[in-house]
Design an enzyme around this catalytic site. Structure first.
Site, PDB file in Angstrom:
ATOM      1  CB  SER A  10      10.280  60.637  -4.448  1.00 48.39           C
ATOM      2  OG  SER A  10      11.153  61.156  -3.494  1.00 48.39           O
TER       3      SER A  10
ATOM      4  CD  GLU B 220      17.120  55.292 -12.574  1.00 48.64           C
ATOM      5  OE1 GLU B 220      17.146  55.918 -11.484  1.00 48.64           O
ATOM      6  OE2 GLU B 220      16.337  55.580 -13.482  1.00 48.64           O
TER       7      GLU B 220
ATOM      8  CB  THR C 285      24.499  58.586 -12.801  1.00 46.29           C
ATOM      9  OG1 THR C 285      23.177  59.122 -12.670  1.00 46.29           O
ATOM     10  CG2 THR C 285      24.557  57.739 -14.065  1.00 46.29           C
TER      11      THR C 285
ATOM     12  N   GLY D 150       5.109  53.202  -2.354  1.00 41.61           N
ATOM     13  CA  GLY D 150       5.740  51.981  -2.816  1.00 41.61           C
ATOM     14  C   GLY D 150       5.924  51.889  -4.316  1.00 41.61           C
ATOM     15  CB  ALA D 151       4.687  53.690  -7.137  1.00 48.27           C
TER      16      ALA D 151
ATOM     17  CG  ASP E  38      14.182  60.790  -4.418  1.00 46.88           C
ATOM     18  OD1 ASP E  38      14.552  60.720  -5.606  1.00 46.88           O
ATOM     19  OD2 ASP E  38      13.987  59.786  -3.708  1.00 46.88           O
TER      20      ASP E  38
ATOM     21  CD  GLU F 184      14.216  59.809   2.715  1.00 49.01           C
ATOM     22  OE1 GLU F 184      13.938  58.724   2.186  1.00 49.01           O
ATOM     23  OE2 GLU F 184      13.700  60.881   2.358  1.00 49.01           O
TER      24      GLU F 184
END
Length: 385
Positions: A125, A33, A35, A121-122, A171, A159
């Site tokens: 991705s 995380e 990184t 929203g969780a 993702d 994106e």
């Protein structure tokens, strides 16, 4: 599981043509995380929530995109596509079309139907799932093939530039290159990757705290600035340190005293998290689930104490999980300041684990958590007729 035949029939009824169908998964990050922007390592897994894209060609020069989730259809002339995003669900497939055209790949007129079950929203991705399913569908009309890592880069560009969301490559990459019963160790600098096996009897359980703190955006920006300051201090001593990927714990021992306390903690998190992520992949390859679990708990502690990106609710979920039978490891996953925890659980214990976690979390917080039971799954693929 999504009703593939239902999406096929809906497309056929709407557009009077039998479609080709493609599927791309959501994802969860097992470890690694904050990184990615340090050009370090991440280890996500694709999960068995997905977006289905059904596509057929048109002869009228129109681009027609239908969303079964939003029960809405948008239509544009292929010659007059929107030049920028308008904060609408259609920005994501249109952004992919834009990225392909920018690369010089002409996509003919088409009808596209999208249906997904990646929870919104969780932090799993859903947007990358839409993008990757869309690019595979669009490429099928062009007769061109693009390597999966390049597909991921085009979707990320869609994106970042078209939609205007600042995301890393993880993702889209895992949605392209994931494999069933495997996690994927990704080098965010070179985009080299290797697959690490997750035993088939291990469930991935994702628990949503249902919390999104209002200050998360500002805190994230502060953390990024602190990481960059730590990098600058180390770079002054070792010029080859361009990103924290290049730094070691020994460097921190030598020069960390020059950093403000918060900068030292953020820098330590990123450097040690990189090491943990590489070690976690090695543990999976060796079948050493005990070490993997220890690394996950250490990663959560670092996220909580050094990066200060956790929240009480996530800490409660991890603590509750650690006391349950069959749990290998648990930690906060994603951008932090709320969001989800990821838990690796022996399949035989997964049902009881989920029941106990839901009850314990509600008793401790009064919050009813959404909990998702998943398995590591394949990346994008065409669905057989």
């Amino acid at each position: 599981m999504l009703d593939v035949n239902g999406t096929r029939e809906a497309h056929l009824q709407a557009f009077q043509q039998a479609p080709a169908l493609f599927s791309a998964p959501g994802r969860v990050n097992i470890i690694g995380e904050h990184t990615d922007y340090a050009e370090g390592f991440v280890m996500p897994a694709a999960i068995d929530f997905e977006t289905i894209a059904a596509i057929s060609p048109r002869t009228d020069g129109q681009v027609v995109i239908a969303s079964q989730n939003f029960n809405e259809t948008v239509t544009h002339s292929l010659q007059q596509l929107p030049e920028k995003a308008r904060h609408h669900w259609s920005d994501y497939p249109l952004g992919v079309l834009w990225a392909l055209r920018e690369k010089g790949i002409d996509v003919p007129a088409f009808s596209l139907t999208l249906k997904g079950d990646v929870p919104l929203g969780a932090g799993l991705s859903s947007s990358a799932s839409v993008e990757v399913a869309t690019i595979s569908a669009l490429l099928s009309l062009t007769g061109k093939e693009i390597p999966l890592p390049e597909m991921a880069q085009l979707c990320r560009r869609a994106e970042n530039v078209y939609v205007g969301a600042s995301t890393g490559i993880m993702d889209q990459f895992i949605a392209c290159c994931g494999k069933e019963n495997h996690a994927l160790l990704l080098d965010c600098r070179s985009l080299d990757y290797k697959l690490a096996p997750i035993p088939a009897n291990i469930a991935i359980v994702i628990s949503n705290t249902m919390v999104k703190h209002s200050h998360a955006g500002g805190e994230y920006n502060t953390r990024r600035a602190e990481v960059e300051e730590g990098t600058r201090i180390l770079h002054a001593h070792r010029p080859e340190i361009k990103f924290l990927r290049d730094a070691t714990v020994d460097d921190l021992a030598k020069w960390g005293s020059e950093m403000p306390p918060d900068v030292l903690k953020r820098t330590r998190h990123v450097i040690t998290e990189d090491d943990r992520t590489v070690a976690a992949a090695a543990a999976l390859e060796a079948g050493d689930l005990k070490t993997l679990g220890r690394l996950m708990y250490e990663a959560h502690a670092s996220y909580r104490d050094d990066f200060e990106g956790s929240c009480p609710e996530a800490d409660i979920l991890v603590d509750l999980a650690s006391k349950e039978a069959g749990v290998i490891g648990a930690r906060l996953t994603g951008g932090g300041f709320g969001g989800c925890t990821v838990n690796l659980v022996e399949e035989a214990h997964a049902t009881t684990f989920i029941e106990n976690l839901r009850k314990g979390y509600h008793a401790a917080t009064g919050i009813s958590a959404d909990i998702y039971r998943c398995h590591a799954s394949d990346g994008v693929h065409r669905i057989a007729e």
